[in-house]
Design an enzyme around this catalytic site. Structure first.
Site, PDB file in Angstrom:
ATOM      1  N   GLY A 284       5.684   3.180   0.302  1.00 38.14           N
ATOM      2  CA  GLY A 284       6.324   3.960  -0.754  1.00 38.14           C
ATOM      3  C   GLY A 284       5.607   3.726  -2.070  1.00 38.14           C
ATOM      4  O   GLY A 284       4.672   2.941  -2.150  1.00 38.14           O
TER       5      GLY A 284
ATOM      6  N   ALA B 197       0.851  -1.190   0.000  1.00 33.81           N
ATOM      7  CA  ALA B 197       0.000   0.000   0.000  1.00 33.81           C
ATOM      8  C   ALA B 197       0.888   1.241   0.000  1.00 33.81           C
ATOM      9  O   ALA B 197       2.123   1.135  -0.005  1.00 33.81           O
ATOM     10  CB  ALA B 197      -0.901  -0.003   1.228  1.00 33.81           C
ATOM     11  N   LYS B 198       0.228   2.386   0.045  1.00 32.09           N
ATOM     12  CA  LYS B 198       0.970   3.651  -0.037  1.00 32.09           C
ATOM     13  C   LYS B 198       2.050   3.770   1.028  1.00 32.09           C
ATOM     14  O   LYS B 198       3.113   4.342   0.784  1.00 32.09           O
ATOM     15  CB  LYS B 198       0.004   4.832   0.100  1.00 32.09           C
ATOM     16  N   ARG B 199       1.765   3.224   2.234  1.00 32.75           N
ATOM     17  CA  ARG B 199       2.742   3.371   3.325  1.00 32.75           C
ATOM     18  C   ARG B 199       4.088   2.723   2.994  1.00 32.75           C
ATOM     19  O   ARG B 199       5.085   2.998   3.653  1.00 32.75           O
ATOM     20  CB  ARG B 199       2.184   2.786   4.633  1.00 32.75           C
TER      21      ARG B 199
END
Ligand code: GLU
Ligand code: ZN
Length: 314
Positions: free
Chosen positions: A246, A242-244
């Protein structure tokens, strides 16, 4: 007979490295047997659809070196087919109108619930399909739920025999949302049947959907495909990519100058089709594909692996 597989991106966001690994497996699984591959854009989840994401998904698939047979099928162009299926289910009293809100269901559920799927307590199961008319007249929003009578076990081509007790894991499920759109479970069954898909290869987060879909195939008198659910890609913390973790969007890798061959080689190595990551095309992998070579656990996309293909996620 050669299988027909499919790629089914949801344009709810950008496609990332995790999606790419699943598409590669799905494409190779069909092509390795001389089978066909169809493309379907799953764009009925309207509030979450991002403008331009469908076009970008198509560009991502092409960049990866994956191709498909025939014209892409777009779900928003097929609403009449889903309506016909709902009509059939309601004529046979296999669905009923449900006026519960998410909060109603949470309040009625006795077990502690955090992120897990709430089991629908059957609050509206006494209704008949014909009750929809009165609800409509009263302006009451409602969804349609499918009556779960049993939980078909099935043999997953990758994950082995699966048995999920649907009565406990979710209960009667939504096939048509109160926002007047078909739910994923119904659309995917209607489409896979219409597209003559015989083999579904997708992420193992969808294993719990499969017995629901098998119930719908049976209810609609449609022939079910075979299913192979492959492990997902996770970050170093073990959580789904996911976005977390990167920026692992395919468009970002492409923009940073990573070649498709380098990424495909990394993914092929992660699936056990190459001894070491090295640049290779999807087509070159066809003779190397083996579903059973994929490790039966999530693939951890560590930063040093991305560094090996010249990418540092922002
Ligand atoms: N569109 C779904 C996704 O991108 C896949 C659904 C399916 O394969 O059945 O996650
Ligand atoms: Zn209800």
């Amino acid at each position: 007979m050669a299988p027909t597989g499919r790629l089914a991106p949801s344009p709810t966001g950008a496609q990332h490295v995790g999606n790419a690994r699943t598409y590669l497996a799905a494409w190779l699984s069909a092509r390795a047997c001389g089978g066909a591959v169809r493309l379907r854009i799953e764009d009925i989840d309207s509030p979450r659809i991002k403008p331009g994401a469908a076009e970008e998904a198509v560009a991502d698939l092409r960049w990866l070196g994956l191709d498909w047979d025939g014209e892409p099928v777009v779900q928003t162009a097929r609403l009449a087919h889903y309506e016909a299926a709902l009509e059939e289910l309601s004529r046979r009293e296999l669905v009923y109108p449900c006026t519960c809100t998410r909060a109603d269901i949470a309040a009625a559920a006795s077990a502690p619930h955090s992120n897990e799927v709430l089991t629908y307590p059957g609050t509206c199961a006494h209704r008949r399909a014909a009750d929809a008319a009165a609800l409509r007249a009263d302006g009451k929003p409602f969804a349609w739920r499918f009556r779960v009578s049993d939980s078909p076990p099935y043999d997953d081509l990758f994950a082995g025999p699966q048995r999920i007790d649907l009565a406990r894991a979710g209960g009667d499920f939504v096939v048509w949302k109160s926002s007047h759109t078909p739910a994923y479970q119904l659309a995917v069954v209607v489409d896979d049947a219409a597209m003559c898909v015989t083999e579904v290869v997708r992420g193992d987060d969808l294993i719990p959907s499969t017995p629901r879909q098998l119930l719908l195939y049976a209810a609609l008198g449609l022939r079910a495909p075979r299913f192979a659910h492959v492990p997902l890609v996770v970050g170093e913390d073990g959580r789904r990519l996911a976005k977390r973790h990167g920026d692992t969007r395919l468009s970002a890798l492409r923009a940073a100058g990573v070649t498709a061959e380098a990424l495909v080689g990394l993914l092929a190595w992660s699936c056990g089709w190459l001894d070491a990551p090295r640049p290779i095309t999807a087509s070159e992998l066809v003779p190397r594909f083996r579903l059973g070579a994929i490790p039966p656990r999530p693939f951890v996309l560590a930063a040093d692996l991305l560094a090996r293909i010249g990418y540092a996620p922002a």
